[in-house]
Design an enzyme around this catalytic site. Structure first.
Site, PDB file in Angstrom:
ATOM      1  N   ASN A 191       0.343  18.365 -12.581  1.00  0.00           N
ATOM      2  CA  ASN A 191       0.343  19.576 -13.412  1.00  0.00           C
ATOM      3  C   ASN A 191       0.017  19.168 -14.842  1.00  0.00           C
ATOM      4  OD1 ASN A 191       0.925  21.866 -14.906  1.00  0.00           O
ATOM      5  ND2 ASN A 191       3.062  22.017 -14.250  1.00  0.00           N
ATOM      6  N   GLN A 192      -1.162  19.566 -15.317  1.00  0.00           N
ATOM      7  CA  GLN A 192      -1.580  19.083 -16.628  1.00  0.00           C
ATOM      8  C   GLN A 192      -0.924  19.825 -17.792  1.00  0.00           C
ATOM      9  OE1 GLN A 192      -5.703  19.698 -17.722  1.00  0.00           O
ATOM     10  NE2 GLN A 192      -5.979  21.240 -16.136  1.00  0.00           N
ATOM     11  N   ASP A 193       0.004  20.735 -17.500  1.00  0.00           N
ATOM     12  CA  ASP A 193       0.720  21.425 -18.577  1.00  0.00           C
ATOM     13  C   ASP A 193       2.233  21.406 -18.346  1.00  0.00           C
ATOM     14  OD1 ASP A 193       0.546  22.712 -21.052  1.00  0.00           O
ATOM     15  OD2 ASP A 193       0.614  24.711 -20.166  1.00  0.00           O
ATOM     16  N   LEU A 194       2.723  20.336 -17.754  1.00  0.00           N
ATOM     17  CA  LEU A 194       4.155  20.236 -17.441  1.00  0.00           C
ATOM     18  C   LEU A 194       4.919  19.717 -18.657  1.00  0.00           C
ATOM     19  CD1 LEU A 194       6.498  20.488 -15.491  1.00  0.00           C
ATOM     20  CD2 LEU A 194       5.903  18.270 -14.536  1.00  0.00           C
ATOM     21  N   HIS A 195       4.956  20.523 -19.717  1.00  0.00           N
ATOM     22  CA  HIS A 195       5.740  20.158 -20.893  1.00  0.00           C
ATOM     23  C   HIS A 195       7.144  20.746 -20.783  1.00  0.00           C
ATOM     24  CE1 HIS A 195       5.271  24.225 -22.493  1.00  0.00           C
ATOM     25  NE2 HIS A 195       3.962  24.135 -22.294  1.00  0.00           N
TER      26      HIS A 195
END
Length: 290
Positions: A191-195
């Protein structure tokens, strides 16, 4: 129902595509309410890439209705949620691909992970990430393909933004992407937006992931958003601490994590006509400066 555009979505008014999407939203919203027999509350103010509203189904189930902005990153969000089937992530309750509409599980109380002390938040991430990294393939975009797109766009974006950082940073990021992309480990769902703002406190599980931007790539990439994200603090020491802890405790190759973090962070440091200086700072710190 009457509603106003949340502050987090005001940016879409600046583009032709965004204005067209906004014009279609009332009709799409009405169609979803009718189709799923929803009772809705006011939109969530923080949503940035979708119109998101609290919803209740006829049987009392508490949910969230999302009407997605039509970008490529979110095309397979519903597919990723279905792939995880509620294991560490919110459940997908219903999906209308034509309207880019998702009905998903609501997290209660919904407190974001970044409200915890840094190391407590990293403890949660260490527990969640292995559960999310399940084998996957099509229709998800590969990390190699995504990285090739970053590399192709970055020089032009850099020039159009009037060269907002040193050329050596661009060259370093392009070199790392070229080195890492063809030589990856096991391909899993990442997941490239798992902040830390996209992990929320919930009842069914203590913490659940929301709003995935899925790719298929090696596990070293999965921790990158937490390493680079300012949600858990923005300083050289904190960025390096996150890199060190997540790499060590998840058994990852630290240098590959660092390389992916440099590449994605610099690629995401320019969006449209906007430059994000904090992202550039993070790249410098990851390269050992500061």
């Amino acid at each position: 129902m009457r509603w106003e555009i949340p502050d987090g979505l005001r940016w879409v008014e600046r583009t032709e595509v965004g204005r067209a999407w906004l014009a279609e939203l009332p009709g799409r919203l009405a169609d979803c309410v009718a189709r799923w027999e929803l009772t809705l509350g006011p939109p969530f103010a923080y949503a940035f890439a979708s119109l998101a509203l609290p919803a209740e189904l006829p049987d009392g189930t508490r949910a969230v209705l999302k009407l997605q902005y039509p970008d490529d990153d979110s095309v397979h969000e519903a597919t990723a949620l279905a792939h995880w089937a509620g294991r560490g992530a919110i459940r997908l309750l219903a999906h209308d691909a034509g309207r880019r509409a998702l009905l998903v599980e609501r997290c209660d109380p919904g407190t974001p992970l970044h409200t915890l002390p840094v190391d407590a938040a990293l403890d949660v991430a260490v527990g969640l990430l292995p559960r999310l990294g399940v084998p996957a393939g099509p229709p998800f975009t590969s990390l190699a393909e995504e990285a090739a797109g970053w590399a192709e766009r970055m020089p032009g974006n850099w020039r159009r933004a009037n060269r907002p950082y040193e050329r050596r940073l661009l060259d370093a990021a392009l070199g790392l992407l070229a080195e890492l992309a063809p030589d990856q480990g096991e391909q899993v769902l990442v997941n490239q937006d798992l902040h830390a703002g996209n992990v929320l406190a919930a009842g069914r599980e203590p913490w659940l992931v929301i709003d995935p931007k899925p790719l298929v790539g090696e596990r070293e990439f999965a921790v990158v958003p937490l390493v680079r994200g300012a949600e858990l603090g923005h300083s050289p020491a904190l960025v390096r601490h996150r890199l060190d802890r997540l790499s060590a405790e998840l058994g990852l190759d630290r240098e590959r994590v660092r390389g992916w973090a440099v590449g994605q962070t610099l690629a995401w440091s320019i969006g449209g006509d906007q430059v994000f200086p904090g992202q550039v700072e993070t790249v410098r710190w990851l390269l050992g400066e500061g």
